[in-house]
Design an enzyme around this catalytic site. Structure first.
Site, mmCIF file in Angstrom:
data_model
loop_
_atom_site.group_PDB
_atom_site.id
_atom_site.type_symbol
_atom_site.label_atom_id
_atom_site.label_comp_id
_atom_site.label_asym_id
_atom_site.label_seq_id
_atom_site.Cartn_x
_atom_site.Cartn_y
_atom_site.Cartn_z
ATOM 1 N N ASP A 1 -34.553 -57.636 -60.629
ATOM 2 C CA ASP A 1 -34.596 -58.646 -61.201
ATOM 3 C C ASP A 1 -33.687 -60.116 -60.859
ATOM 4 O OD1 ASP A 1 -36.716 -60.397 -62.086
ATOM 5 O OD2 ASP A 1 -37.113 -59.098 -63.791
ATOM 6 N N GLN B 1 -40.798 -62.140 -75.738
ATOM 7 C CA GLN B 1 -41.559 -63.101 -74.818
ATOM 8 C C GLN B 1 -40.484 -64.561 -74.295
ATOM 9 O OE1 GLN B 1 -43.286 -60.886 -76.470
ATOM 10 N NE2 GLN B 1 -44.838 -60.587 -75.556
ATOM 11 N N GLY B 2 -40.438 -64.753 -73.487
ATOM 12 C CA GLY B 2 -39.149 -66.457 -73.534
ATOM 13 C C GLY B 2 -38.247 -65.630 -73.642
ATOM 14 N N ASP B 3 -37.786 -64.506 -73.470
ATOM 15 C CA ASP B 3 -36.021 -64.296 -73.845
ATOM 16 C C ASP B 3 -35.807 -63.433 -72.212
ATOM 17 O OD1 ASP B 3 -35.201 -64.978 -76.776
ATOM 18 O OD2 ASP B 3 -36.049 -63.220 -76.405
ATOM 19 N N SER B 4 -36.812 -63.643 -71.412
ATOM 20 C CA SER B 4 -36.380 -63.152 -69.820
ATOM 21 C C SER B 4 -35.681 -63.974 -69.393
ATOM 22 C CB SER B 4 -37.681 -63.352 -69.146
ATOM 23 O OG SER B 4 -38.990 -62.564 -69.250
ATOM 24 N N HIS C 1 -38.583 -62.885 -61.363
ATOM 25 C CA HIS C 1 -39.773 -63.272 -62.040
ATOM 26 C C HIS C 1 -39.737 -64.730 -62.717
ATOM 27 C CE1 HIS C 1 -38.521 -61.088 -65.808
ATOM 28 N NE2 HIS C 1 -39.600 -62.085 -66.580
#
Length: 276
Positions: free
Chosen positions: A136, A230-233, A83
Site C-alpha cells: 500500500d 479514519q483520516g490518518d491513512s 489507497h
C-alpha cells in the site's frame, strides 16, 4: 477497513493515518478507518516531514481539504498510502481531481504559515494489490521542493526499529473519538511494534484484509486505546528516528484485539525513499 478519510489517533497519544473521506471498504469489517483518539497535539516543527494531502474540490474547505496523511522523504517526494489516491477514497478517478495538493509546515490545517504545493505526478507501487491491501504505497512528486532538512529517512530491511516491542509514534489529523470528531491540528500517539502473530490472529483473511508480514507491519497498544484511525491513512509510523510504516488499514480504532496494520517501509520500492 482502510484508514483513509476515516482515520485519526486514539488514546493518550494515539493517531491514525486514515483518509478523511468516506471510509473505504476492502471487504468485511476490516475497512479503512483510522482514529487518533485521545492523542496529543504536536508542533510541526518537531516533525516537519509530516504532511497532509488535500483537495478542497473533493472534500471542501472545513479541514482545508485534508483527507489523508503523507511523509516527505525527499525535497520533492512524498510517500502516502496507495489507497489514498484511489477512486474509492476520492470519489472520482485520480485524473479528475483538479487540485491535489500537499500541505506542509503547518500544524493547524486552517492556520497560517507553511505551504500548499500542487502534486505534479503520482506513481502507484507496481506491487500494490487493492484486494489484499498488500504493498500500500504511492509516491507523489511535488511541483516545487521543500527543504531537504525537513525529510526523514526510512529504516532499511533488518533495521532494529522493526523489532517487536520497539516504541513508535504515529502522526495524523484524523478522527480523535471514533465518532467523526476530526483534529484541526497535528496529533501524535505512542504505540509499539507488535509481533506479526498479533495481526495474523486478528486478520486471518476470513473476512476483509489478510495480514502479510512481508509487506505489512503490526503496531498498536496491547491494552487498547492508542491507534490510528479514519483520516490518518498514509501518515507516518516512526521509530528510532526512522520511518518504518504508513497507516494502511485495520478493524476499528484503538481496540486491543485489532492492532493497526501499516505498510512496511522495507517493502517499498527501493528507489522511493532513502534508507539507513
Amino acid at each position: 477497513m482502510r484508514r483513509s478519510f476515516a482515520g485519526s489517533l486514539t488514546g493518550a497519544l494515539a493517531l491514525t493515518a486514515m483518509a478523511v473521506a468516506a471510509p473505504q471498504a476492502s471487504g468485511g469489517t476490516t475497512t479503512p478507518d483510522g482514529v487518533v483518539v485521545g492523542g496529543q497535539p504536536v508542533q510541526i516543527s518537531q516533525s516537519p516531514w509530516v504532511v497532509a494531502l488535500s483537495s478542497r474540490d473533493r472534500f471542501g474547505g472545513t479541514r482545508a481539504g485534508q483527507f489523508c496523511g503523507g511523509v516527505l522523504v525527499a525535497p520533492a517526494k512524498v510517500l502516502t498510502a496507495a489507497h489514498c489516491v484511489s477512486s474509492e477514497v476520492l470519489g472520482v478517478p485520480l485524473a479528475q481531481v483538479r487540485d491535489l495538493e500537499v500541505i506542509a509546515g503547518r500544524s493547524e490545517l486552517k492556520g497560517a504559515g507553511g505551504r500548499e504545493i500542487a502534486v505534479s505526478d503520482v506513481k502507484l507501487n507496481p506491487a500494490y494489490d487493492s484486494k489484499t491491501n498488500a504493498g500500500d504505497f504511492a509516491l507523489l512528486t511535488l511541483s516545487s521542493p521543500l527543504p531537504a532538512a525537513d525529510t526523514i529517512k526510512a529504516a532499511g530491511p533488518g533495521h532494529a526499529a522493526y523489532t517487536a516491542g520497539t516504541g513508535a509514534v504515529v502522526y495524523g489529523w484524523g478522527d480523535t473519538t471514533g465518532a467523526g470528531s476530526y483534529a484541526d491540528e497535528l496529533r501524535a500517539a505512542p504505540v509499539k511494534v507488535l509481533p506479526d502473530s498479533a495481526c495474523e490472529r486478528a486478520y486471518p483473511g476470513l473476512v476483509g484484509g489478510t495480514y502479510r508480514a512481508d509487506t505489512m507491519l503490526c503496531a498498536g497498544d496491547e491494552n487498547g486505546g492508542h491507534d490510528a484511525c479514519q483520516g490518518d491513512s498514509g501518515g507516518p509510523l516512526v521509530a528510532d528516528g526512522r520511518l518504518i510504516g504508513l497507516v494502511s488499514w485495520g478493524s476499528g480504532c484503538g481496540q486491543a484485539r485489532n492492532p493497526g496494520v501499516y505498510a512496511r517501509l522495507s517493502a517499498a520500492p527501493e528507489t522511493w525513499a532513502e534508507r539507513s
